[in-house]
Design a protein around this motif. Sequence first.
Motif, short mmCIF file in Angstrom:
data_model
loop_
_atom_site.label_atom_id
_atom_site.label_comp_id
_atom_site.label_asym_id
_atom_site.label_seq_id
_atom_site.Cartn_x
_atom_site.Cartn_y
_atom_site.Cartn_z
N ARG A 34 -6.89 5.56 2.63
CA ARG A 34 -8.33 5.76 2.72
C ARG A 34 -8.97 4.57 2.03
O ARG A 34 -8.57 4.18 0.93
N ILE A 35 -9.95 3.94 2.70
CA ILE A 35 -10.59 2.76 2.11
C ILE A 35 -11.66 3.22 1.14
O ILE A 35 -12.50 4.06 1.48
N ALA A 36 -11.62 2.68 -0.07
CA ALA A 36 -12.61 3.06 -1.07
C ALA A 36 -14.00 2.69 -0.55
O ALA A 36 -14.17 1.59 0.00
N VAL A 88 -5.78 -1.69 10.69
CA VAL A 88 -7.14 -1.83 11.19
C VAL A 88 -8.01 -0.67 10.69
O VAL A 88 -7.60 0.48 10.76
N PRO A 89 -9.21 -0.99 10.17
CA PRO A 89 -10.06 0.07 9.65
C PRO A 89 -10.86 0.79 10.75
O PRO A 89 -11.27 0.18 11.73
N LEU A 116 -7.45 2.96 6.93
CA LEU A 116 -6.69 1.86 7.55
C LEU A 116 -5.65 2.49 8.46
O LEU A 116 -4.88 3.34 8.02
N ASN A 117 -5.63 2.06 9.71
CA ASN A 117 -4.68 2.59 10.67
C ASN A 117 -3.49 1.63 10.82
O ASN A 117 -3.66 0.43 10.90
N HIS A 118 -2.31 2.19 10.83
CA HIS A 118 -1.13 1.38 11.16
C HIS A 118 -0.27 2.20 12.11
O HIS A 118 0.14 3.31 11.77
N ALA A 177 0.85 -1.19 0.00
CA ALA A 177 0.00 0.00 0.00
C ALA A 177 0.88 1.24 0.00
O ALA A 177 0.55 2.27 -0.57
N ILE A 178 2.02 1.15 0.64
CA ILE A 178 2.97 2.27 0.67
C ILE A 178 3.81 2.28 -0.61
O ILE A 178 3.88 3.27 -1.33
#
Lengths: 372, 93
Positions: free
Chosen positions: B53-55, B5-6, B44-46, A195-196
Amino acid sequence: MTNELQFRDPALARSLAATLARLVDEIGRPVAVMHVCGSHEQAIARFGLRSLFPKALDVIMGPGCPVCVTDVPEVDEGVVLARQGVRIVTFGDMLRVPGTVQSLADAQASGANIEVIYSPRQAIEIARETDEEVVLFATGFETTAVATAAVILDNPPKNFSVLSAHKYIPPVMEIVAEMPGSRVEGFLAAGHAAAITGSAVFEPFVERHQVPVVVAGFEPMDILAGLVELLELIRNKTPRVANMFPRCVSAEGNIPAQKQLWRVFKPVGGKWRGIAHVPNGNLRLRDEFAHVDARKRFTIDLPSLWDYAPPALAGQCICGDIMAGIRNPRDCRLFNRECVPENPVGACMVSNEGTCKIWHLYGGVPDLEATA
Amino acid sequence: MCLGVPGRVISIHDYTAVVDFWGVRKDVRLDIVDEPVVPGDYILNHVGFAIRRIAPESVAETLELYEMLLRENAGGEDDLMALDVRGEIAGAS
Ligand code: SF4
């Protein structure tokens, strides 16, 4: 332990598994592929996916656990800094990873100031509340390194610095592909790291080694679908990059994040625990960030640790071979005997992304054939 | 971890969003997210940073997986994925 297959759509899972079996038949010989993501291994174990894989398909977990590949001298640097009185903040997984003489947890037990955080931002908050020197012992792949880069770029307090043990995945795939006797014919790449970086980051690799790379999410269906795509590419002898996780990954990736990553970090060669020297595999701070680089800010007296002999058992740990896909935890004499999560001998038994810990917790051998 | 995690964005102030993760509200930084994010979006958090950003069309299926992980918790305390998800939620402050 999870002994049932749980899928939102069991019919689809079965049909994907049947497709896998057909593809392996068509290829007509045993096939080994490798994933490079601890979360993939967790999902494979948790959902009992290995029971769905055809016998002739070997899905190997590669060096996809950042804690497991943090090298012993890197742990030693953190331990020495802690013993020198610096406050170390780091991710929980790092505490028990064995160093030459001590783990961070050992150093903590003998009085060193070590705190566990979840986010690099917490390190900043801790530093703001004290005058003491606070060092973020930063581990993780590119996905986590961008978070470290972001706090470095956001005007951190003067008593804050970073001991970077960040690692960069694409170069280690080169090492695995070039290992003599490597049976790996294709790679499943980690969705969230891609994703990155974007899926296109793997193009030069595919070009050079003529093996396919499929980017996949960590959901059971994502993994099965990713394997189907990978086997098709192997069968058709059409090595290319395929993105099976388009809901999170684009070809070019997250460009603002890449800019921050490469502004702060430069790739340098270094050893990955148990694997090899990986050219460009370590992320280190660029010179213009020397003021937040713990290696520049402190004299880290490593030899002070090394007057001791290394612990005897550690010499028998075969983590490296496991991550290279040559052996699995069952081949280790210490697995589930001397080496357990409460008292790990090797790093692979420490992290939730380590193969040995995953195999230990999901019933020793995550091959749930009996329930298939 | 690369679980990501969303969560749903509640409000945004400068580069920090208040994000709801199954009833747990946490601050998440928006420094490195790739697209503009507005309240109501899912990210999505990391490790306390939004990485994506989740579509909108993928939100439902993404949430469903995490709900299944958290709800079923089939492996109890030994369930690494559920543990990691809970850890990321707890630690996203
Ligand atoms: S079981 Fe322990 S000692 Fe054996 S390879 Fe795994 S981590 Fe190393």
